[in-house]
Design an enzyme around this catalytic site. Sequence first.
Site, PDB file in Angstrom:
ATOM      1  N   LEU A 331       0.698  -1.235  -0.001  1.00 38.30           N
ATOM      2  CA  LEU A 331      -0.042  -0.089  -0.024  1.00 38.30           C
ATOM      3  C   LEU A 331       0.865   1.291  -0.090  1.00 38.30           C
ATOM      4  O   LEU A 331       1.899   1.435   0.619  1.00 38.30           O
ATOM      5  CB  LEU A 331      -0.955   0.022   1.385  1.00 38.30           C
ATOM      6  CG  LEU A 331      -1.853  -0.899   1.565  1.00 38.30           C
ATOM      7  CD1 LEU A 331      -2.917  -0.728   2.494  1.00 38.30           C
ATOM      8  CD2 LEU A 331      -2.649  -1.365   0.144  1.00 38.30           C
ATOM      9  N   GLY A 376       1.169  -5.470   0.914  1.00 37.11           N
ATOM     10  CA  GLY A 376       0.247  -5.520  -0.490  1.00 37.11           C
ATOM     11  C   GLY A 376       0.990  -6.188  -1.685  1.00 37.11           C
ATOM     12  O   GLY A 376       0.067  -6.575  -2.453  1.00 37.11           O
ATOM     13  N   ASN A 400       3.688  -8.202   6.294  1.00 35.51           N
ATOM     14  CA  ASN A 400       4.298  -7.886   7.405  1.00 35.51           C
ATOM     15  C   ASN A 400       3.378  -6.731   8.314  1.00 35.51           C
ATOM     16  O   ASN A 400       3.821  -5.921   8.857  1.00 35.51           O
ATOM     17  CB  ASN A 400       5.902  -7.226   7.306  1.00 35.51           C
ATOM     18  CG  ASN A 400       5.653  -5.980   6.247  1.00 35.51           C
ATOM     19  OD1 ASN A 400       4.722  -6.199   5.305  1.00 35.51           O
ATOM     20  ND2 ASN A 400       6.706  -5.082   6.074  1.00 35.51           N
ATOM     21  N   GLU A 401       2.235  -6.663   8.009  1.00 33.46           N
ATOM     22  CA  GLU A 401       1.445  -5.686   8.471  1.00 33.46           C
ATOM     23  C   GLU A 401       1.595  -5.440  10.200  1.00 33.46           C
ATOM     24  O   GLU A 401       1.390  -4.449  10.581  1.00 33.46           O
ATOM     25  CB  GLU A 401      -0.444  -6.152   8.001  1.00 33.46           C
ATOM     26  CG  GLU A 401      -0.559  -5.850   6.828  1.00 33.46           C
ATOM     27  CD  GLU A 401      -0.174  -6.577   5.701  1.00 33.46           C
ATOM     28  OE1 GLU A 401       0.789  -7.527   6.214  1.00 33.46           O
ATOM     29  OE2 GLU A 401      -0.497  -6.407   4.476  1.00 33.46           O
TER      30      GLU A 401
HETATM   31  C1  LIG Z   1      -7.755  -2.581   8.749  1.00 27.84           C
HETATM   32  C2  LIG Z   1      -6.348  -2.625   8.295  1.00 27.84           C
HETATM   33  C3  LIG Z   1      -5.924  -3.118   7.084  1.00 27.84           C
HETATM   34  C4  LIG Z   1      -4.546  -2.988   6.460  1.00 27.84           C
HETATM   35  C5  LIG Z   1      -4.549  -3.558   5.079  1.00 27.84           C
HETATM   36  C6  LIG Z   1      -3.085  -4.077   4.870  1.00 27.84           C
HETATM   37  C7  LIG Z   1      -2.710  -4.248   3.550  1.00 27.84           C
HETATM   38  C8  LIG Z   1      -1.626  -4.106   3.186  1.00 27.84           C
HETATM   39  C9  LIG Z   1      -0.679  -3.309   3.938  1.00 27.84           C
HETATM   40  C10 LIG Z   1       0.527  -2.722   3.403  1.00 27.84           C
HETATM   41  O1  LIG Z   1       0.742  -3.047   2.193  1.00 27.84           O
HETATM   42  S1  LIG Z   1       1.396  -1.356   4.356  1.00 27.84           S
HETATM   43  C11 LIG Z   1       2.838  -1.234   3.367  1.00 27.84           C
HETATM   44  C12 LIG Z   1       3.708  -1.995   3.711  1.00 27.84           C
HETATM   45  N1  LIG Z   1       5.142  -1.913   3.018  1.00 27.84           N
HETATM   46  C13 LIG Z   1       6.164  -2.046   3.699  1.00 27.84           C
HETATM   47  O2  LIG Z   1       6.261  -2.109   4.765  1.00 27.84           O
HETATM   48  C14 LIG Z   1       7.273  -1.684   2.836  1.00 27.84           C
HETATM   49  C15 LIG Z   1       7.942  -0.337   3.413  1.00 27.84           C
HETATM   50  N2  LIG Z   1       9.203  -0.183   2.463  1.00 27.84           N
HETATM   51  C16 LIG Z   1      10.298  -0.973   2.389  1.00 27.84           C
HETATM   52  O3  LIG Z   1      10.504  -1.774   3.027  1.00 27.84           O
HETATM   53  C17 LIG Z   1      11.219  -0.448   1.224  1.00 27.84           C
HETATM   54  O4  LIG Z   1      11.290   0.815   0.895  1.00 27.84           O
HETATM   55  C18 LIG Z   1      11.628  -1.566   0.259  1.00 27.84           C
HETATM   56  C19 LIG Z   1      10.297  -1.895  -0.470  1.00 27.84           C
HETATM   57  C20 LIG Z   1      12.215  -2.719   0.863  1.00 27.84           C
HETATM   58  C21 LIG Z   1      12.659  -0.629  -0.778  1.00 27.84           C
HETATM   59  O5  LIG Z   1      13.844  -0.410  -0.241  1.00 27.84           O
HETATM   60  P1  LIG Z   1      14.764   0.675  -0.968  1.00 27.84           P
HETATM   61  O6  LIG Z   1      15.907   0.839  -0.182  1.00 27.84           O
HETATM   62  O7  LIG Z   1      14.667   0.438  -2.335  1.00 27.84           O
HETATM   63  O8  LIG Z   1      13.987   2.064  -0.836  1.00 27.84           O
HETATM   64  P2  LIG Z   1      13.569   2.961   0.398  1.00 27.84           P
HETATM   65  O9  LIG Z   1      14.831   4.053   0.376  1.00 27.84           O
HETATM   66  O10 LIG Z   1      13.375   2.226   1.395  1.00 27.84           O
HETATM   67  O11 LIG Z   1      12.232   3.846  -0.053  1.00 27.84           O
HETATM   68  C22 LIG Z   1      12.465   4.828  -0.996  1.00 27.84           C
HETATM   69  C23 LIG Z   1      11.301   5.731  -0.930  1.00 27.84           C
HETATM   70  O12 LIG Z   1       9.920   5.033  -0.868  1.00 27.84           O
HETATM   71  C24 LIG Z   1       9.116   5.231   0.263  1.00 27.84           C
HETATM   72  N3  LIG Z   1       8.444   4.160   0.556  1.00 27.84           N
HETATM   73  C25 LIG Z   1       8.584   3.038   0.705  1.00 27.84           C
HETATM   74  N4  LIG Z   1       7.630   2.008   0.899  1.00 27.84           N
HETATM   75  C26 LIG Z   1       6.699   2.992   0.935  1.00 27.84           C
HETATM   76  C27 LIG Z   1       5.238   2.864   0.945  1.00 27.84           C
HETATM   77  N5  LIG Z   1       4.768   1.538   1.167  1.00 27.84           N
HETATM   78  N6  LIG Z   1       4.385   3.494   0.690  1.00 27.84           N
HETATM   79  C28 LIG Z   1       4.818   4.896   0.371  1.00 27.84           C
HETATM   80  N7  LIG Z   1       6.151   5.078   0.155  1.00 27.84           N
HETATM   81  C29 LIG Z   1       6.854   4.089   0.642  1.00 27.84           C
HETATM   82  C30 LIG Z   1      10.226   5.716   1.290  1.00 27.84           C
HETATM   83  O13 LIG Z   1       9.506   6.425   2.257  1.00 27.84           O
HETATM   84  C31 LIG Z   1      11.284   6.362   0.303  1.00 27.84           C
HETATM   85  O14 LIG Z   1      10.528   7.679   0.139  1.00 27.84           O
HETATM   86  P3  LIG Z   1      11.809   9.014   0.012  1.00 27.84           P
HETATM   87  O15 LIG Z   1      12.439   9.141   1.236  1.00 27.84           O
HETATM   88  O16 LIG Z   1      12.393   8.773  -1.214  1.00 27.84           O
HETATM   89  O17 LIG Z   1      10.602  10.002   0.244  1.00 27.84           O
END
Ligand SMILES: CCCCCC/C=C\CC(=O)SCCNC(=O)CCNC(=O)[C@H](O)C(C)(C)COP(=O)(O)OP(=O)(O)OC[C@H]1O[C@@H](n2cnc3c(N)ncnc32)[C@H](O)[C@@H]1OP(=O)(O)O
Length: 525
Positions: A331, A376, A400-401
Amino acid sequence: MDLIHCCVRWPWKNFPTSKTSLFQKEERLRHYNPLPLTVPAFSNRMPAQCVFSRIEGKGKRSPPPPPGGAPAKLAAASPVASRKWRSSAHALRGAPRRAQTPGSVTYVQSNLPRRPVPRSPRLRPGGAARAPGAGRTARSHPGAATCPFSAKMALASGVRFAPRALLRPWSSPVELFHHDRYRHHEPPAPVHYEDKHVSVVKVWGGTEPSRYFLITARIHKWPSGILRLGGINGDDISEAPRVCPWARRWVQTASAGPAAALSTGAGPSLPLFLLLAEWVAVMKLRNPPVNALSLELLTELVISLEKLENDKTFRGIILTSDCPRVFCAGLDLTEICGRNPAHCAEYWKAMQELWLRMYLSSLVLVAAINGACPAGGCIIALSCDCRVLADNPKYRIGLNETLLGIIAPFWLKDTYVNTIGHRASEQALQLGSLFPPAEALQVGLVDQVVPEDQVQSTALSEMARWLAVPDHARQLTKNMMRKATADRLLRQRDADTQNFVSFVCRDSIQKSLQAYLEKLRQRKG
Ligand SMILES: CCCCCC/C=C\CC(=O)SCCNC(=O)CCNC(=O)[C@H](O)C(C)(C)COP(=O)(O)OP(=O)(O)OC[C@H]1O[C@@H](n2cnc3c(N)ncnc32)[C@H](O)[C@@H]1OP(=O)(O)O
């Protein structure tokens, strides 16, 4: 554009209308429109309704037309075929004529309505019960007796027939290639067996009984430029090159076409891959930096899926990422952090819609997971029929929610349980486990773990395995396996949305989501 539509096609100069360009030209919907969910129904994705058309002209290989009527031998062999022949010949009499280039053939649209070719009880697939007196055509191949428009009839009448599917704007003449013809067809003089000599193969026709199929390959150094292999359906199409052994060498070199479009490495050279060329779309997620599921991306995905589902050309989609190192980060947290409830509701509905569409898709979906795949992202992958993960310890996959302080909804949990079983899900969901490739394979979260440069080609070979199964049987089975899980969400969709909105809009949840986002940003710094 967030999503690349990439049809696996080859660069023929005069190839019929490209779906890619159609997609590109098409104006995209910018706002999310809830689309009615269609439960996958039986669908025959093969293009050919065997309606035949007369080919005019004095092509080199066209014997002169007979004085009229079905050949006597044919009538004796099959009264049904004979009747059919008479009615088609009658219908064709009024067909318009076109200018004829000497030595070539021209297809003329027939007046025949599109209709299935009826099967005589005596003419069963596989030729188990052959028509009495059937000639060499019927004996020469087990499927030959199944089609009332036999090659023999076409040859004897001097009228060459082609499935309607062939009546497309081709630059080169195409002809129906039948058993008699290819049995006696001499191979062309051998040329070099390098990849570039055979660029592509297309399959015309279908797998339904009583249908011709035809494989067309482009051979650069062959004077006609076209190689054709044909058969009667009921044949195992994947074995088609075997029917014409001399062509196998040619066909095996054709991996340069579809495989090259997917893989940087050497493409696989199994003949079956050739069949995939027209049937498989590759969708690449592109929402940098991490392919977070923004509302826009979700919308694009839903629309693209619907388009591909409705386009009978496609039987499968390979879903992969265009962003380096990340398949999908789940997400887009910015869509639910600091947003109003209406936006959160709209966002969640889009997520539900995508899951429903993917989970019940009548197409074969193969996830080529070429990067990290948390939360997601994992759900997107789990909605596919098959998952191939790149062997890189950084590419972890799982739900990993809980680590974010949120709870996976029941349909995510159900999808997990359906894939890895109850106990493994119970453990992994509570712990918020993200599995490295080897463990993901062990627990059954993915089907294959392969070196990174082989992800696409392996996805393609997995696709081949799935497409080898008749569509209707596979689709109905998929529906049987998944419908109950999907129905559960369909019954409670509104309640699920309300639950999501009230949960994520809580102050405490907003705070923990903000903190998580902050942590991600700081980690980067
Ligand atoms: C009733 C409740 C219902 C809940 C429903 C649940 C369903 C789904 C839940 C979800 O999907 S929640 C999202 C969970 N996602 C994560 O935990 C992933 C988080 N991200 C990471 O671990 C890493 O970013 C990565 C994917 C492994 C990539 O690593 P990398 O080192 O290549 O990149 P980063 O430097 O970490 O990130 C770059 C940039 O992207 C932003 N970002 C990362 N993930 C997200 C995200 N999920 N949403 C929005 N933005 C994200 C991160 O903050 C960085 O931003 P900037 O610093 O460049 O601004």
